[in-house]
Write a protein that holds these residues in place. Structure first.
Motif, PDB file in Angstrom:
ATOM      1  N   ASN A   1      -3.856  -3.576   6.834  1.00  0.00           N
ATOM      2  CA  ASN A   1      -3.937  -5.085   8.012  1.00  0.00           C
ATOM      3  C   ASN A   1      -4.783  -5.297   8.711  1.00  0.00           C
ATOM      4  O   ASN A   1      -4.881  -6.582   8.759  1.00  0.00           O
ATOM      5  CB  ASN A   1      -2.503  -4.620   7.868  1.00  0.00           C
ATOM      6  CG  ASN A   1      -1.272  -4.661   7.342  1.00  0.00           C
ATOM      7  OD1 ASN A   1      -0.744  -5.540   7.089  1.00  0.00           O
ATOM      8  ND2 ASN A   1      -0.885  -3.729   6.526  1.00  0.00           N
TER       9      ASN A   1
ATOM     10  N   VAL B   1       0.303  -1.216  -0.002  1.00  0.00           N
ATOM     11  CA  VAL B   1       0.144  -0.193  -0.225  1.00  0.00           C
ATOM     12  C   VAL B   1       0.773   0.804  -0.011  1.00  0.00           C
ATOM     13  O   VAL B   1       1.994   1.164   0.656  1.00  0.00           O
ATOM     14  CB  VAL B   1      -0.791  -0.669   1.173  1.00  0.00           C
ATOM     15  CG1 VAL B   1      -1.918   1.274   1.014  1.00  0.00           C
ATOM     16  CG2 VAL B   1      -1.178  -1.093   1.228  1.00  0.00           C
TER      17      VAL B   1
ATOM     18  N   GLY C   1      10.855  -3.346  10.383  1.00  0.00           N
ATOM     19  CA  GLY C   1       8.857  -3.278  10.723  1.00  0.00           C
ATOM     20  C   GLY C   1       8.359  -1.796   9.309  1.00  0.00           C
ATOM     21  O   GLY C   1       7.220  -1.801   9.546  1.00  0.00           O
TER      22      GLY C   1
ATOM     23  N   GLY D   1       8.248  -2.630   6.554  1.00  0.00           N
ATOM     24  CA  GLY D   1       8.177  -2.919   4.878  1.00  0.00           C
ATOM     25  C   GLY D   1       8.918  -3.365   3.919  1.00  0.00           C
ATOM     26  O   GLY D   1       7.973  -3.827   2.880  1.00  0.00           O
ATOM     27  N   LYS D   2       9.980  -3.788   4.720  1.00  0.00           N
ATOM     28  CA  LYS D   2      11.107  -4.295   3.647  1.00  0.00           C
ATOM     29  C   LYS D   2      11.083  -5.186   2.517  1.00  0.00           C
ATOM     30  O   LYS D   2      10.480  -5.988   1.798  1.00  0.00           O
ATOM     31  CB  LYS D   2      12.158  -4.511   4.434  1.00  0.00           C
ATOM     32  CG  LYS D   2      13.269  -3.115   4.689  1.00  0.00           C
ATOM     33  CD  LYS D   2      14.596  -3.209   5.365  1.00  0.00           C
ATOM     34  CE  LYS D   2      14.014  -3.685   6.722  1.00  0.00           C
ATOM     35  NZ  LYS D   2      13.611  -3.853   7.664  1.00  0.00           N
ATOM     36  N   THR D   3       9.860  -6.543   4.485  1.00  0.00           N
ATOM     37  CA  THR D   3       9.691  -7.483   3.173  1.00  0.00           C
ATOM     38  C   THR D   3       8.250  -7.158   2.418  1.00  0.00           C
ATOM     39  O   THR D   3       8.200  -8.271   1.387  1.00  0.00           O
ATOM     40  CB  THR D   3       9.763  -8.510   4.308  1.00  0.00           C
ATOM     41  OG1 THR D   3      10.966  -8.517   5.481  1.00  0.00           O
ATOM     42  CG2 THR D   3       9.507 -10.108   3.839  1.00  0.00           C
ATOM     43  N   THR D   4       8.006  -7.192   2.594  1.00  0.00           N
ATOM     44  CA  THR D   4       6.277  -6.785   2.192  1.00  0.00           C
ATOM     45  C   THR D   4       6.339  -6.514   1.049  1.00  0.00           C
ATOM     46  O   THR D   4       6.236  -6.793   0.024  1.00  0.00           O
ATOM     47  CB  THR D   4       5.682  -5.459   3.151  1.00  0.00           C
ATOM     48  OG1 THR D   4       4.989  -6.302   4.504  1.00  0.00           O
ATOM     49  CG2 THR D   4       4.142  -6.211   2.641  1.00  0.00           C
TER      50      THR D   4
ATOM     51  N   ARG E   1       4.518  -1.123  12.283  1.00  0.00           N
ATOM     52  CA  ARG E   1       4.543  -2.933  12.176  1.00  0.00           C
ATOM     53  C   ARG E   1       3.747  -2.882  13.785  1.00  0.00           C
ATOM     54  O   ARG E   1       2.692  -3.393  14.818  1.00  0.00           O
ATOM     55  CB  ARG E   1       5.194  -4.024  12.409  1.00  0.00           C
ATOM     56  CG  ARG E   1       5.148  -5.274  13.070  1.00  0.00           C
ATOM     57  CD  ARG E   1       6.252  -6.169  13.209  1.00  0.00           C
ATOM     58  NE  ARG E   1       6.640  -6.526  12.476  1.00  0.00           N
ATOM     59  CZ  ARG E   1       8.254  -6.754  11.859  1.00  0.00           C
ATOM     60  NH1 ARG E   1       9.419  -6.236  12.402  1.00  0.00           N
ATOM     61  NH2 ARG E   1       8.440  -7.526  10.242  1.00  0.00           N
TER      62      ARG E   1
ATOM     63  N   ASN F   1      17.955  -4.631   7.499  1.00  0.00           N
ATOM     64  CA  ASN F   1      17.863  -4.050   8.714  1.00  0.00           C
ATOM     65  C   ASN F   1      19.010  -2.797   9.189  1.00  0.00           C
ATOM     66  O   ASN F   1      20.077  -3.601   8.880  1.00  0.00           O
ATOM     67  CB  ASN F   1      16.925  -4.212  10.416  1.00  0.00           C
ATOM     68  CG  ASN F   1      16.395  -5.311  10.230  1.00  0.00           C
ATOM     69  OD1 ASN F   1      15.597  -4.588   8.913  1.00  0.00           O
ATOM     70  ND2 ASN F   1      15.750  -6.140  11.026  1.00  0.00           N
TER      71      ASN F   1
HETATM   72  N1  LIG Z   1       3.459  -0.247   2.487  1.00  0.00           N
HETATM   73  C1  LIG Z   1       3.124  -0.987   2.890  1.00  0.00           C
HETATM   74  N2  LIG Z   1       1.214  -2.302   2.435  1.00  0.00           N
HETATM   75  C2  LIG Z   1       1.194  -3.030   2.795  1.00  0.00           C
HETATM   76  N3  LIG Z   1       1.019  -3.469   4.212  1.00  0.00           N
HETATM   77  C3  LIG Z   1       2.529  -3.378   4.933  1.00  0.00           C
HETATM   78  C4  LIG Z   1       3.472  -1.617   4.297  1.00  0.00           C
HETATM   79  N4  LIG Z   1       4.550  -1.706   4.891  1.00  0.00           N
HETATM   80  C5  LIG Z   1       3.882  -2.204   6.151  1.00  0.00           C
HETATM   81  N5  LIG Z   1       2.972  -3.282   6.053  1.00  0.00           N
HETATM   82  C6  LIG Z   1       3.004  -4.386   6.710  1.00  0.00           C
HETATM   83  O1  LIG Z   1       3.843  -3.850   8.485  1.00  0.00           O
HETATM   84  C7  LIG Z   1       3.854  -5.028   8.771  1.00  0.00           C
HETATM   85  C8  LIG Z   1       5.776  -4.968   9.107  1.00  0.00           C
HETATM   86  O2  LIG Z   1       6.324  -5.424   7.555  1.00  0.00           O
HETATM   87  P1  LIG Z   1       7.689  -5.528   7.147  1.00  0.00           P
HETATM   88  O3  LIG Z   1       7.425  -7.421   8.270  1.00  0.00           O
HETATM   89  O4  LIG Z   1       6.860  -5.977   5.886  1.00  0.00           O
HETATM   90  O5  LIG Z   1       8.583  -5.260   7.522  1.00  0.00           O
HETATM   91  P2  LIG Z   1      10.038  -5.600   7.238  1.00  0.00           P
HETATM   92  O6  LIG Z   1      11.213  -4.024   6.715  1.00  0.00           O
HETATM   93  O7  LIG Z   1      10.483  -6.312   6.754  1.00  0.00           O
HETATM   94  O8  LIG Z   1      10.581  -5.967   8.886  1.00  0.00           O
HETATM   95  P3  LIG Z   1      11.503  -6.346  10.080  1.00  0.00           P
HETATM   96  O9  LIG Z   1      13.524  -5.798   9.385  1.00  0.00           O
HETATM   97  O10 LIG Z   1      11.701  -6.259  11.341  1.00  0.00           O
HETATM   98  O11 LIG Z   1      11.987  -7.895   8.655  1.00  0.00           O
HETATM   99  C9  LIG Z   1       3.335  -6.026   7.853  1.00  0.00           C
HETATM  100  O12 LIG Z   1       3.016  -6.805   8.609  1.00  0.00           O
HETATM  101  C10 LIG Z   1       2.981  -5.735   6.805  1.00  0.00           C
HETATM  102  O13 LIG Z   1       1.553  -5.835   6.465  1.00  0.00           O
END
Ligand SMILES: Nc1ncnc2c1ncn2[C@@H]1O[C@H](COP(=O)(O)OP(=O)(O)OP(=O)(O)O)[C@@H](O)[C@H]1O
Ligand SMILES: [Mg+2]
Length: 276
Positions: A203, A25, A57, A59-62, A232, A166
Protein backbone atom coordinates in the motif's frame (compact mmCIF):
# COMPACT_ATOMS: atom_id res chain seq x y z
CA UNK A 1 -21.29 -1.78 -23.06
CA UNK A 2 -24.98 -2.00 -23.71
CA UNK A 3 -26.61 0.37 -21.24
CA UNK A 4 -30.27 -0.61 -21.37
CA UNK A 5 -32.09 -3.91 -21.10
CA UNK A 6 -35.78 -4.42 -21.82
CA UNK A 7 -37.73 -6.88 -19.67
CA UNK A 8 -41.46 -7.50 -20.20
CA UNK A 9 -41.63 -4.24 -22.16
CA UNK A 10 -39.93 -2.23 -19.40
CA UNK A 11 -36.61 -0.60 -20.25
CA UNK A 12 -34.02 -0.63 -17.47
CA UNK A 13 -31.01 1.70 -17.58
CA UNK A 14 -27.95 -0.12 -16.33
CA UNK A 15 -25.25 0.97 -13.90
CA UNK A 16 -21.57 1.08 -14.80
CA UNK A 17 -19.14 -1.46 -13.42
CA UNK A 18 -16.63 -0.23 -10.86
CA UNK A 19 -12.89 -0.14 -11.41
CA UNK A 20 -10.74 -0.47 -8.35
CA UNK A 21 -7.17 -1.60 -8.75
CA UNK A 22 -6.56 -3.67 -5.62
CA UNK A 23 -4.01 -6.32 -4.87
CA UNK A 24 -4.72 -8.78 -2.10
CA UNK A 25 -1.61 -9.64 -0.10
CA UNK A 26 -1.12 -12.66 2.20
CA UNK A 27 -3.87 -15.10 3.28
CA UNK A 28 -4.37 -16.75 -0.08
CA UNK A 29 -6.60 -19.27 1.70
CA UNK A 30 -9.24 -16.57 2.28
CA UNK A 31 -9.25 -15.63 -1.38
CA UNK A 32 -9.61 -19.30 -2.32
CA UNK A 33 -12.52 -19.69 0.12
CA UNK A 34 -14.45 -16.88 -1.56
CA UNK A 35 -13.75 -18.37 -4.98
CA UNK A 36 -14.77 -21.84 -3.76
CA UNK A 37 -18.08 -20.45 -2.48
CA UNK A 38 -18.77 -19.02 -5.93
CA UNK A 39 -17.89 -22.21 -7.78
CA UNK A 40 -20.47 -24.32 -9.60
CA UNK A 41 -19.34 -27.93 -9.68
CA UNK A 42 -22.36 -29.23 -11.61
CA UNK A 43 -25.04 -27.62 -13.79
CA UNK A 44 -27.54 -28.24 -10.98
CA UNK A 45 -25.23 -26.71 -8.36
CA UNK A 46 -25.77 -23.19 -7.00
CA UNK A 47 -23.16 -20.61 -6.05
CA UNK A 48 -23.07 -19.51 -2.39
CA UNK A 49 -23.11 -15.95 -1.08
CA UNK A 50 -20.21 -15.51 1.29
CA UNK A 51 -20.31 -13.05 4.15
CA UNK A 52 -16.93 -11.49 4.93
CA UNK A 53 -16.78 -10.49 8.57
CA UNK A 54 -14.22 -8.61 10.64
CA UNK A 55 -13.30 -5.37 12.35
CA UNK A 56 -13.29 -2.10 10.38
CA UNK A 57 -10.15 -1.83 8.28
CA UNK A 58 -9.03 -5.50 8.30
CA UNK A 59 -9.42 -5.84 4.53
CA UNK A 60 -12.96 -7.12 3.91
CA UNK A 61 -13.69 -4.87 0.95
CA UNK A 62 -10.24 -5.50 -0.49
CA UNK A 63 -10.75 -9.27 -0.25
CA UNK A 64 -14.18 -9.12 -1.90
CA UNK A 65 -12.79 -7.01 -4.73
CA UNK A 66 -9.73 -9.12 -5.23
CA UNK A 67 -11.83 -12.30 -5.43
CA UNK A 68 -14.24 -10.68 -7.90
CA UNK A 69 -11.35 -9.46 -10.03
CA UNK A 70 -9.83 -12.95 -10.00
CA UNK A 71 -13.04 -14.22 -11.64
CA UNK A 72 -12.45 -11.76 -14.45
CA UNK A 73 -16.05 -10.57 -14.54
CA UNK A 74 -17.49 -7.09 -14.21
CA UNK A 75 -17.59 -5.96 -10.60
CA UNK A 76 -20.33 -3.79 -9.12
CA UNK A 77 -20.03 -2.34 -5.65
CA UNK A 78 -23.11 -1.44 -3.68
CA UNK A 79 -22.44 0.61 -0.57
CA UNK A 80 -25.15 -0.23 1.94
CA UNK A 81 -26.28 2.38 4.48
CA UNK A 82 -28.98 2.69 7.10
CA UNK A 83 -31.10 4.54 4.53
CA UNK A 84 -30.84 1.94 1.77
CA UNK A 85 -34.36 1.13 0.57
CA UNK A 86 -35.47 -1.92 -1.41
CA UNK A 87 -35.82 0.17 -4.59
CA UNK A 88 -32.24 1.46 -4.19
CA UNK A 89 -31.12 -2.17 -4.22
CA UNK A 90 -33.32 -3.12 -7.16
CA UNK A 91 -34.77 -0.51 -9.55
CA UNK A 92 -35.34 3.22 -8.92
CA UNK A 93 -37.62 5.51 -10.92
CA UNK A 94 -36.09 8.79 -12.11
CA UNK A 95 -37.56 11.60 -14.19
CA UNK A 96 -35.94 11.45 -17.61
CA UNK A 97 -36.24 13.42 -20.86
CA UNK A 98 -39.62 15.01 -21.47
CA UNK A 99 -40.67 14.36 -17.89
CA UNK A 100 -41.06 10.65 -18.51
CA UNK A 101 -40.24 8.14 -15.81
CA UNK A 102 -37.13 6.08 -16.47
CA UNK A 103 -36.18 2.99 -14.55
CA UNK A 104 -32.62 2.74 -13.36
CA UNK A 105 -31.22 -0.64 -12.39
CA UNK A 106 -29.07 -0.71 -9.26
CA UNK A 107 -25.49 -1.97 -9.43
CA UNK A 108 -26.83 -5.24 -7.98
CA UNK A 109 -29.49 -5.70 -10.66
CA UNK A 110 -27.01 -4.66 -13.35
CA UNK A 111 -24.64 -7.38 -12.12
CA UNK A 112 -27.56 -9.87 -12.17
CA UNK A 113 -28.43 -8.96 -15.76
CA UNK A 114 -24.87 -8.89 -17.08
CA UNK A 115 -23.48 -11.88 -15.23
CA UNK A 116 -21.16 -9.78 -13.07
CA UNK A 117 -20.19 -9.85 -9.43
CA UNK A 118 -21.94 -7.68 -6.87
CA UNK A 119 -20.14 -6.80 -3.64
CA UNK A 120 -22.64 -5.49 -1.13
CA UNK A 121 -20.39 -3.52 1.14
CA UNK A 122 -21.10 -2.95 4.84
CA UNK A 123 -24.26 -5.02 4.68
CA UNK A 124 -24.70 -4.79 8.44
CA UNK A 125 -25.74 -1.15 8.03
CA UNK A 126 -28.75 -2.11 5.96
CA UNK A 127 -32.17 -2.67 7.51
CA UNK A 128 -34.06 -5.95 7.59
CA UNK A 129 -36.61 -4.48 5.20
CA UNK A 130 -33.95 -3.86 2.58
CA UNK A 131 -32.45 -7.32 3.09
CA UNK A 132 -35.88 -8.92 2.82
CA UNK A 133 -36.15 -7.72 -0.78
CA UNK A 134 -33.07 -9.83 -1.56
CA UNK A 135 -34.33 -13.04 0.04
CA UNK A 136 -35.46 -14.70 -3.24
CA UNK A 137 -32.17 -13.73 -4.90
CA UNK A 138 -30.14 -15.44 -2.22
CA UNK A 139 -31.78 -18.86 -2.46
CA UNK A 140 -32.48 -21.27 -5.30
CA UNK A 141 -34.93 -18.84 -6.91
CA UNK A 142 -32.18 -16.34 -7.88
CA UNK A 143 -34.52 -13.49 -8.77
CA UNK A 144 -35.61 -10.12 -7.41
CA UNK A 145 -38.87 -8.35 -7.95
CA UNK A 146 -39.09 -4.65 -8.68
CA UNK A 147 -42.33 -3.29 -7.31
CA UNK A 148 -41.75 0.14 -8.90
CA UNK A 149 -41.09 -1.13 -12.41
CA UNK A 150 -43.34 -4.17 -12.13
CA UNK A 151 -40.72 -6.62 -13.38
CA UNK A 152 -39.09 -9.76 -12.12
CA UNK A 153 -35.35 -9.92 -12.77
CA UNK A 154 -33.70 -13.34 -12.97
CA UNK A 155 -30.00 -13.60 -12.26
CA UNK A 156 -27.68 -14.59 -15.11
CA UNK A 157 -26.00 -17.94 -14.33
CA UNK A 158 -22.64 -16.13 -14.01
CA UNK A 159 -23.95 -13.68 -11.39
CA UNK A 160 -22.08 -13.87 -8.08
CA UNK A 161 -22.72 -12.07 -4.81
CA UNK A 162 -20.95 -11.44 -1.56
CA UNK A 163 -21.52 -9.12 1.39
CA UNK A 164 -19.08 -7.56 3.81
CA UNK A 165 -20.05 -6.91 7.41
CA UNK A 166 -18.33 -5.08 10.24
CA UNK A 167 -18.50 -6.64 13.63
CA UNK A 168 -18.67 -3.25 15.35
CA UNK A 169 -21.57 -1.83 17.34
CA UNK A 170 -23.22 0.14 14.52
CA UNK A 171 -24.92 -2.89 13.08
CA UNK A 172 -28.37 -4.19 12.51
CA UNK A 173 -28.90 -7.66 13.86
CA UNK A 174 -29.98 -9.58 10.82
CA UNK A 175 -32.75 -12.11 11.15
CA UNK A 176 -31.92 -15.78 10.83
CA UNK A 177 -33.51 -16.23 7.40
CA UNK A 178 -31.13 -13.60 5.98
CA UNK A 179 -28.10 -14.86 7.89
CA UNK A 180 -28.65 -18.38 6.65
CA UNK A 181 -28.63 -17.13 3.06
CA UNK A 182 -25.31 -15.35 3.53
CA UNK A 183 -23.06 -18.35 3.87
CA UNK A 184 -20.29 -19.30 4.27
CA UNK A 185 -18.95 -16.86 6.83
CA UNK A 186 -15.35 -15.90 6.14
CA UNK A 187 -13.70 -14.25 9.13
CA UNK A 188 -10.86 -11.80 8.67
CA UNK A 189 -8.54 -11.47 11.61
CA UNK A 190 -5.58 -9.24 12.32
CA UNK A 191 -2.70 -10.34 10.08
CA UNK A 192 0.53 -12.01 11.22
CA UNK A 193 3.64 -9.75 11.30
CA UNK A 194 5.01 -10.90 7.93
CA UNK A 195 1.62 -10.42 6.24
CA UNK A 196 1.13 -7.05 7.86
CA UNK A 197 4.53 -5.99 6.60
CA UNK A 198 3.69 -7.15 3.07
CA UNK A 199 0.34 -5.32 3.17
CA UNK A 200 1.99 -2.08 4.27
CA UNK A 201 4.66 -2.44 1.59
CA UNK A 202 2.01 -3.07 -1.05
CA UNK A 203 0.00 0.00 0.00
CA UNK A 204 2.93 2.38 0.58
CA UNK A 205 5.65 1.06 -1.75
CA UNK A 206 7.82 4.18 -1.35
CA UNK A 207 8.14 3.87 2.46
CA UNK A 208 11.55 2.94 3.89
CA UNK A 209 11.92 -0.49 5.45
CA UNK A 210 12.49 0.98 8.96
CA UNK A 211 9.24 2.92 8.85
CA UNK A 212 7.35 -0.20 7.81
CA UNK A 213 9.07 -2.31 10.47
CA UNK A 214 8.28 0.27 13.17
CA UNK A 215 4.62 0.36 12.15
CA UNK A 216 4.32 -3.43 12.04
CA UNK A 217 5.75 -3.56 15.57
CA UNK A 218 3.26 -0.89 16.70
CA UNK A 219 0.31 -2.72 15.12
CA UNK A 220 1.32 -6.12 16.48
CA UNK A 221 1.57 -4.70 20.00
CA UNK A 222 -1.86 -3.15 19.54
CA UNK A 223 -3.30 -6.47 18.32
CA UNK A 224 -1.89 -8.27 21.36
CA UNK A 225 -3.63 -5.72 23.60
CA UNK A 226 -6.88 -6.33 21.63
CA UNK A 227 -6.87 -2.70 20.44
CA UNK A 228 -9.01 -1.93 17.43
CA UNK A 229 -6.16 -0.48 15.32
CA UNK A 230 -5.90 -2.18 11.95
CA UNK A 231 -3.64 -2.24 8.95
CA UNK A 232 -5.65 0.67 7.51
CA UNK A 233 -4.55 2.75 10.50
CA UNK A 234 -1.02 1.53 9.87
CA UNK A 235 -1.18 2.65 6.22
CA UNK A 236 -2.36 6.09 7.34
CA UNK A 237 0.35 6.38 10.00
CA UNK A 238 3.06 5.46 7.50
CA UNK A 239 1.78 7.91 4.90
CA UNK A 240 1.45 10.80 7.32
CA UNK A 241 4.80 10.17 9.03
CA UNK A 242 6.53 10.23 5.64
CA UNK A 243 4.84 13.53 4.77
CA UNK A 244 5.77 15.04 8.13
CA UNK A 245 9.43 14.24 7.60
CA UNK A 246 9.64 14.82 3.84
CA UNK A 247 12.42 17.15 2.64
CA UNK A 248 9.95 18.80 0.25
CA UNK A 249 7.52 19.64 3.08
CA UNK A 250 7.77 22.42 5.63
CA UNK A 251 7.57 20.31 8.79
CA UNK A 252 10.58 18.01 8.25
CA UNK A 253 10.43 16.20 11.57
CA UNK A 254 13.02 13.51 12.34
CA UNK A 255 11.55 10.08 11.52
CA UNK A 256 10.96 8.92 15.10
CA UNK A 257 9.15 12.12 16.01
CA UNK A 258 7.16 12.04 12.79
CA UNK A 259 5.96 8.52 13.55
CA UNK A 260 4.91 9.41 17.10
CA UNK A 261 3.11 12.52 15.90
CA UNK A 262 1.36 10.57 13.15
CA UNK A 263 0.13 8.04 15.72
CA UNK A 264 -1.10 10.82 18.00
CA UNK A 265 -2.95 12.67 15.24
CA UNK A 266 -4.38 9.62 13.53
CA UNK A 267 -5.21 7.36 16.45
CA UNK A 268 -5.27 9.74 19.39
CA UNK A 269 -3.27 10.37 22.54
CA UNK A 270 -4.24 7.00 24.04
CA UNK A 271 -2.44 5.14 21.24
CA UNK A 272 0.95 6.52 22.36
CA UNK A 273 1.27 3.94 25.14
CA UNK A 274 1.92 1.30 22.49
CA UNK A 275 4.79 3.03 20.66
CA UNK A 276 7.72 0.68 19.90
N1 LIG B 1 -4.63 -8.41 2.62
C1 LIG B 1 -4.54 -7.16 2.14
N2 LIG B 1 -3.90 -6.91 0.98
C2 LIG B 1 -3.76 -5.65 0.52
N3 LIG B 1 -4.24 -4.56 1.13
C3 LIG B 1 -4.88 -4.74 2.29
C4 LIG B 1 -5.09 -6.04 2.86
N4 LIG B 1 -5.77 -5.91 4.00
C5 LIG B 1 -6.01 -4.60 4.16
N5 LIG B 1 -5.47 -3.88 3.14
C6 LIG B 1 -5.47 -2.42 3.00
O1 LIG B 1 -6.01 -1.91 4.20
C7 LIG B 1 -6.97 -0.90 3.96
C8 LIG B 1 -8.29 -1.29 4.58
O2 LIG B 1 -8.84 -2.40 3.90
P1 LIG B 1 -10.41 -2.50 3.56
O3 LIG B 1 -10.93 -1.18 3.14
O4 LIG B 1 -10.54 -3.64 2.63
O5 LIG B 1 -10.96 -2.88 4.99
P2 LIG B 1 -12.47 -3.18 5.43
O6 LIG B 1 -12.39 -4.37 6.32
O7 LIG B 1 -13.34 -3.25 4.25
O8 LIG B 1 -12.81 -1.91 6.30
P3 LIG B 1 -14.26 -1.27 6.64
O9 LIG B 1 -14.89 -2.21 7.61
O10 LIG B 1 -13.93 0.03 7.30
O11 LIG B 1 -14.98 -1.14 5.37
C9 LIG B 1 -7.03 -0.70 2.47
O12 LIG B 1 -6.23 0.43 2.17
C10 LIG B 1 -6.38 -1.94 1.88
O13 LIG B 1 -5.64 -1.61 0.76
MG1 LIG C 1 -14.93 -2.05 3.70
Amino acid sequence: MQNTVTLDGVTLHLAHPDELPVTWVGRDDLLLQVLAAWLMVDPSDLPLHPRLVGKPGVGKTTLAWAAAQRLGREVYLFQATMDTRPEDLIVSPVVGEGGRIQYVASPLVTAMLRGGVCVLDEGNRMSEKAWASLAPLLDARRYVESIVAGVKVKAHPDFRFCATMNDDASTFDLPEYIHSRLMPQIVLDFPEPAEEEAILRQNVPFAEAEVIAWTVEFLQRAHSREEKYTVRDGVNVVRYAIKLSAPEGGVRLPRAEALAQAVRQILGEEALVGLP
